[in-house]
Design an enzyme around this catalytic site. Structure first.
Site, PDB file in Angstrom:
ATOM      1  N   THR A  56       7.307  -2.064  15.234  1.00  0.00           N
ATOM      2  CA  THR A  56       7.310  -0.689  15.745  1.00  0.00           C
ATOM      3  C   THR A  56       5.897  -0.133  15.933  1.00  0.00           C
ATOM      4  O   THR A  56       4.906  -0.745  15.538  1.00  0.00           O
ATOM      5  CB  THR A  56       8.111   0.219  14.804  1.00  0.00           C
ATOM      6  OG1 THR A  56       7.674   0.024  13.451  1.00  0.00           O
ATOM      7  CG2 THR A  56       9.592  -0.100  14.883  1.00  0.00           C
ATOM      8  N   ASP A  57       5.840   1.080  16.518  1.00  0.00           N
ATOM      9  CA  ASP A  57       4.558   1.737  16.826  1.00  0.00           C
ATOM     10  C   ASP A  57       4.202   2.788  15.773  1.00  0.00           C
ATOM     11  O   ASP A  57       3.491   3.747  16.068  1.00  0.00           O
ATOM     12  CB  ASP A  57       4.638   2.417  18.200  1.00  0.00           C
ATOM     13  CG  ASP A  57       5.078   1.454  19.284  1.00  0.00           C
ATOM     14  OD1 ASP A  57       4.518   0.357  19.336  1.00  0.00           O
ATOM     15  OD2 ASP A  57       5.978   1.796  20.053  1.00  0.00           O
TER      16      ASP A  57
ATOM     17  N   SER B 247       1.607   7.293  13.140  1.00  0.00           N
ATOM     18  CA  SER B 247       2.063   7.094  14.520  1.00  0.00           C
ATOM     19  C   SER B 247       0.927   6.426  15.269  1.00  0.00           C
ATOM     20  O   SER B 247      -0.160   6.999  15.386  1.00  0.00           O
ATOM     21  CB  SER B 247       2.422   8.422  15.192  1.00  0.00           C
ATOM     22  OG  SER B 247       2.674   8.220  16.560  1.00  0.00           O
ATOM     23  N   ARG B 248       1.158   5.212  15.754  1.00  0.00           N
ATOM     24  CA  ARG B 248       0.081   4.472  16.417  1.00  0.00           C
ATOM     25  C   ARG B 248      -0.180   4.975  17.824  1.00  0.00           C
ATOM     26  O   ARG B 248      -1.151   4.567  18.456  1.00  0.00           O
ATOM     27  CB  ARG B 248       0.407   2.977  16.408  1.00  0.00           C
ATOM     28  CG  ARG B 248       0.497   2.425  14.985  1.00  0.00           C
ATOM     29  CD  ARG B 248       0.635   0.904  14.947  1.00  0.00           C
ATOM     30  NE  ARG B 248       0.781   0.470  13.564  1.00  0.00           N
ATOM     31  CZ  ARG B 248       1.928   0.200  12.973  1.00  0.00           C
ATOM     32  NH1 ARG B 248       3.058   0.310  13.662  1.00  0.00           N
ATOM     33  NH2 ARG B 248       1.984  -0.173  11.714  1.00  0.00           N
ATOM     34  N   VAL B 249       0.702   5.831  18.336  1.00  0.00           N
ATOM     35  CA  VAL B 249       0.438   6.469  19.624  1.00  0.00           C
ATOM     36  C   VAL B 249      -0.464   7.684  19.419  1.00  0.00           C
ATOM     37  O   VAL B 249      -1.347   7.976  20.211  1.00  0.00           O
ATOM     38  CB  VAL B 249       1.763   6.866  20.310  1.00  0.00           C
ATOM     39  CG1 VAL B 249       1.504   7.689  21.561  1.00  0.00           C
ATOM     40  CG2 VAL B 249       2.556   5.619  20.649  1.00  0.00           C
TER      41      VAL B 249
END
Length: 578
Positions: free
Chosen positions: A412-413, A438-440
């Site tokens: 997941t991101d 949250s990698r975004v």
């Protein structure tokens, strides 16, 4: 492949002329001279059954009727238009000598059938048993295959035949599913009648490639201040919700679904291994909030078989893809993938696959990666639709290093980690600031929220580190006391009752008020009520600035200053108790 044996089953022996035609047919079909043997049988009235190895030609009355049924099943139409189409299909239909590859059931039990024959069967192909029950090929062996059964195994017995269909598993799709509760095969289970399908999609489908995607840069707002401010989720992202049992994982997903009302987002909730009562309560909550109008609930509950629980997330994903490829934004919740992995482990062990770590088979990573990789924000050339995935995973005693949690975290991101201690302290949602990510990141936030949030996460991280010193509050200096009080106030600000989402404008107002010190000194137990009254006051005092933020997603410096001044004025006037 040489086929030296062929058998004709019929009530009467074929004549010499018929036998010559059989030999000519076999020579033309298989390129070798085969003389069929006749076996007397009363099981095929009105015709015969020809077996050549694993190929079967059923020319009995029932066999030809089955051909007609399959032809009629392919007819598509709406309302009264279907009648002439059926008539045309029947008038144009004539039985064909079609080879059907068949096998024999060797053993059956626990939703698994071991079958011999079917040498050309492929992985994921649908097969049909003699009783009409369907299954899916899940294991291929030199001498046969393993099949998972979608239905009652009680109707299947050893020695009965099983037939290939040359079709992969799929599910009917369409807008008619909105507002409905269905099982993993797309059959309605809410008692509201049949669903008119617009098409059919395979449950296993290749994920979009890099060229077919575009960056994740549009927010998928949850309405939860703790998440939208620090761990924003974008449309097309895969954000894991992870935590122990009963820490509010489903509550976050449910609030996110409720917050999509009026935002042109289609929501799909896939319940895997959940209690039926829990699913009924969730559907009731969605109906009362008017959210079922844009939501589909797919249920493969605790009472469903392991094969149904196994295919449920893939079937839900196929439904989501139907909308995504038509340019829609979709939110799909998998609740939860821990139970999905257990169902797959059950099937794998019954199929006699070698267990690996924690008794899971070695391909369990691929199980979830090929599912979650299908979430994407498509390129404009493909319509620009998106699928946002919120998988849920349950941990044991907060152990995020267990096999399934580490697998899904790596796919997941980002993850939202819910902590048991915070939950029991009354922090709802119980988001652990340190382990969540949250990698975004800010790419999925509006500029207004990004500007308003400031150093909130850093301030909270410092507070969590200093929290241990609160027991020595009488010995602390004034600066440290103020920092602790500020951090404590921020934590209480992030407490939010369920089913009470904030809008983007609400979040911007609260973040500006909190970081400007306008909420310092407010009694902790009054924080939520204070926040609601503050939002109303700021909207009344700064209508132009609030309208600009709501419509553009921007936060000009003068608007930020005006909101901060209004928040400070609200506190000074003591309007919170009014």
């Amino acid at each position: 492949m040489k086929r030296s044996k062929a058998y004709i089953y019929s009530a009467s022996k074929p004549s010499d002329d018929q036998l010559k035609r059989f030999c000519a047919f076999l020579k033309n079909k298989y390129g070798e001279k085969i003389t069929p043997e006749w076996v007397e049988s009363d099981m095929y009235p009105g015709g015969f059954r020809l077996e050549v190895g694993d190929d079967v030609y059923d020319w009995s009355v029932s066999g030809r009727l089955d051909q007609l049924k399959r032809r009629l099943a392919e007819v598509r139409g709406e309302g009264v238009k279907i009648v002439p189409l059926i008539r045309e299909a029947i008038s144009n239909w004539s039985p064909e000598a079609i080879a059907e590859e068949t096998g024999k059931v060797v053993s059956v039990g626990d939703g698994i059938v071991n079958a011999s024959g079917l040498p050309h069967a492929s992985y994921g192909e649908i097969v049909v048993f003699e009783c009409g029950v369907k299954g899916m090929v899940q294991d291929l062996r030199p001498d046969g295959c393993g099949v998972i059964v979608f239905g009652d195994c009680g109707e299947i017995s050893a020695g009965s035949s099983v037939r290939r269909t040359s079709r992969t598993a799929g599910i009917p799709v369409g807008s008619g599913f909105l507002g409905r509760v269905v099982d993993a095969l797309g059959n309605p289970v809410d008692g509201k009648g049949e669903i008119e399908a617009e098409g059919y999609r395979p449950i296993e489908f290749a994920a979009p490639g890099i060229i077919d995607r575009q960056p994740v840069n549009k927010p998928m707002e949850t309405g939860l201040l703790a998440i939208d401010s620090m761990f924003p989720i974008g449309r097309g992202q895969r954000e894991l919700i992870i935590g122990d049992r009963q820490t509010g994982k489903t509550a976050i997903a449910l609030d996110t679904i409720l917050n999509q009302k009026g935002k042109d987002v289609i929501c799909i909730y896939v319940a895997i291994g959940q209690k039926a009562s829990s699913v009924v309560r969730l559907v009731d909550t969605l109906q009362k909030a008017g959210a079922m109008d844009y939501t589909i609930v797919m249920e493969a509950g605790a009472g469903a078989s392991a094969p149904m629980q196994y295919i449920a997330p893939y079937a839900g994903c196929a439904l989501a893809e139907h909308f995504m490829y038509t340019g829609k934004d979709v939110l799909i919740v998998y609740d939860d993938l821990s139970k999905h992995a257990v169902a797959y482990r059950t099937l794998s062990l019954l199929l006699e696959r070698a267990p690996g770590r924690e008794a899971y088979p070695g391909d369990v990573f691929y199980l979830h990666s090929r599912l979650l990789e299908r979430a994407a924000h498509l390129s404009d050339e493909l319509g620009g639709g998106s699928m946002t995935a919120l998988p849920i995973v349950e941990t044991q005693a907060g152990d995020v290093s267990a096999y399934i949690p580490t697998n899904v975290i790596s796919i997941t991101d980002g993850q939202i980690f819910l902590e048991t201690e915070l939950f029991f302290e009354g922090q709802r949602p119980a988001v652990n600031i340190g382990l969540s990510v949250s990698r975004v990141g800010g790419a999925a936030q509006t500029k207004a929220v990004k500007k308003a949030v400031g150093s909130l996460r850093l301030d909270l991280a410092q507070y969590r580190e200093m929290e241990v010193f609160m027991q020595f509050a009488s010995d602390l200096d004034e600066v440290t006391k103020r920092q602790l009080q500020y951090g404590q106030g921020l934590m209480h600000l992030l407490r939010q009752p369920q089913y009470n989402p904030y809008s983007q404008l609400d979040e911007v107002i609260l973040l500006i008020a909190a970081t400007s010190g306008a909420m310092t000194g407010i009694a902790l137990e009054k924080q939520y009520d204070y926040a609601r009254k503050l939002i109303e006051y700021v909207n009344a005092q700064c209508p132009l600035q609030c309208a600009e933020i709501a419509s553009t997603g921007q936060l000009p410096d003068e608007a930020k200053t005006a909101i901060a001044d209004a928040a400070l004025k609200f506190r000074e006037e003591g309007r919170a108790d009014a």
